[in-house]
Design a protein around this motif. Structure first.
Motif, PDB file in Angstrom:
ATOM      1  N   LEU A  76       0.956  -1.297   0.002  1.00 33.58           N
ATOM      2  CA  LEU A  76      -0.020   0.021   0.000  1.00 33.58           C
ATOM      3  C   LEU A  76       0.646   1.220  -0.011  1.00 33.58           C
ATOM      4  O   LEU A  76       1.725   1.500   0.964  1.00 33.58           O
ATOM      5  N   PRO A  77       0.660   2.002  -0.967  1.00 40.32           N
ATOM      6  CA  PRO A  77       1.377   3.453  -0.753  1.00 40.32           C
ATOM      7  C   PRO A  77       1.206   4.161   0.133  1.00 40.32           C
ATOM      8  O   PRO A  77       0.529   4.108   0.898  1.00 40.32           O
ATOM      9  N   ARG A  97     -12.167  -2.498  -4.189  1.00 38.49           N
ATOM     10  CA  ARG A  97     -11.566  -3.773  -4.789  1.00 38.49           C
ATOM     11  C   ARG A  97     -11.347  -3.245  -6.484  1.00 38.49           C
ATOM     12  O   ARG A  97     -10.313  -3.821  -6.867  1.00 38.49           O
ATOM     13  N   ALA A  98     -12.133  -2.289  -6.915  1.00 38.76           N
ATOM     14  CA  ALA A  98     -11.649  -1.742  -8.210  1.00 38.76           C
ATOM     15  C   ALA A  98     -10.237  -0.875  -8.209  1.00 38.76           C
ATOM     16  O   ALA A  98      -9.711  -0.916  -9.422  1.00 38.76           O
ATOM     17  N   PHE A  99      -9.902  -0.571  -7.086  1.00 34.23           N
ATOM     18  CA  PHE A  99      -8.562   0.080  -7.113  1.00 34.23           C
ATOM     19  C   PHE A  99      -7.298  -0.603  -6.284  1.00 34.23           C
ATOM     20  O   PHE A  99      -6.223   0.070  -6.573  1.00 34.23           O
ATOM     21  N   LEU A 100      -7.587  -1.545  -5.491  1.00 33.92           N
ATOM     22  CA  LEU A 100      -6.710  -1.936  -4.552  1.00 33.92           C
ATOM     23  C   LEU A 100      -6.716  -3.744  -4.797  1.00 33.92           C
ATOM     24  O   LEU A 100      -7.421  -4.431  -5.140  1.00 33.92           O
ATOM     25  N   ARG A 152      -3.771  -7.836  -1.472  1.00 32.82           N
ATOM     26  CA  ARG A 152      -2.928  -7.752  -0.512  1.00 32.82           C
ATOM     27  C   ARG A 152      -3.129  -6.366   0.181  1.00 32.82           C
ATOM     28  O   ARG A 152      -3.124  -6.168   1.476  1.00 32.82           O
ATOM     29  N   GLU A 153      -3.535  -5.094  -0.677  1.00 29.14           N
ATOM     30  CA  GLU A 153      -3.646  -3.913  -0.132  1.00 29.14           C
ATOM     31  C   GLU A 153      -4.927  -4.031   0.722  1.00 29.14           C
ATOM     32  O   GLU A 153      -4.879  -3.064   1.695  1.00 29.14           O
ATOM     33  N   VAL A 154      -5.910  -4.644   0.174  1.00 29.97           N
ATOM     34  CA  VAL A 154      -7.253  -4.590   0.826  1.00 29.97           C
ATOM     35  C   VAL A 154      -6.988  -4.971   2.414  1.00 29.97           C
ATOM     36  O   VAL A 154      -7.121  -4.358   3.449  1.00 29.97           O
ATOM     37  N   VAL A 155      -6.077  -6.172   2.612  1.00 25.77           N
ATOM     38  CA  VAL A 155      -5.654  -6.614   3.869  1.00 25.77           C
ATOM     39  C   VAL A 155      -4.780  -5.676   4.663  1.00 25.77           C
ATOM     40  O   VAL A 155      -4.930  -5.263   5.635  1.00 25.77           O
TER      41      VAL A 155
END
Length: 181
Positions: A55-56, A136-139, A142-145
């Protein structure tokens, strides 16, 4: 005024005393040191959130500011407003978060999705399907978690600060601590 007194560092085991001494002299660190068994992993997890995410940094700071706002933690907001600015979050976006205007057309679709998702995570145990699908359209998965882990960490950090009335401060990279009104 804090609801608990500062713990006496003399009572700490050597490893906890060394850890606390290595960190900025912040009232939150002192308060967390009451829990000698958890202060080290709590601080280590914070370091992981700054060094090991996909995640940035900008997205991480958006999540943290949203958690601060929706959990009512002025301490977390004060700590992370300058970090968010340094990570590229402009004043307009920071203001929209503070004003809870997460559907603003002034936000990019990706920011809007991330902020709405994070706010729902803080508000309750489940996130509506539409909000989940939007993020979810953007992440990536892994980033969601990672968003959930960042949100959970800062929700906990925020609760320590609010329940125990920890003095609001801002800590900067050089270790300088400034009290804020």
């Amino acid at each position: 005024m804090p609801r608990l007194t500062d713990p006496d560092p003399v009572s700490f085991p050597d490893d906890v005393r060394a850890l606390v001494a290595s960190l900025p002299p912040d009232p939150m660190v002192r308060m967390m040191a009451h829990s000698q068994g958890t202060v080290r992993p709590f601080v280590q997890f914070a370091k992981v959130l700054f060094t090991s995410l996909e995640l940035p940094a900008r997205s991480r700071e958006l999540v943290i500011l949203t958690v601060a706002e929706y959990s009512g933690s002025p301490f977390v907001a004060a700590q992370h407003d300058p970090l968010a600015q340094a990570a590229g979050v402009d004043e307009r976006t920071r203001r929209l978060i503070r004003e809870r205007l997460l559907d603003s057309p002034d936000l990019s679709p990706a920011d809007r999705a991330l902020l709405r998702f994070t706010a729902e995570v803080v508000r309750g145990p489940r996130v509506p399907d539409e909000v989940f699908e939007e993020v979810r359209a953007f992440l990536t998965e892994r980033e969601v978690v990672e968003v959930l882990q960042v949100a959970g960490y800062y929700w906990s950090f925020g609760r320590i600060s609010t329940v125990l009335d920890v003095e609001v401060t801002q800590v900067y990279g050089d270790g300088e601590v400034l009290n804020t009104p």
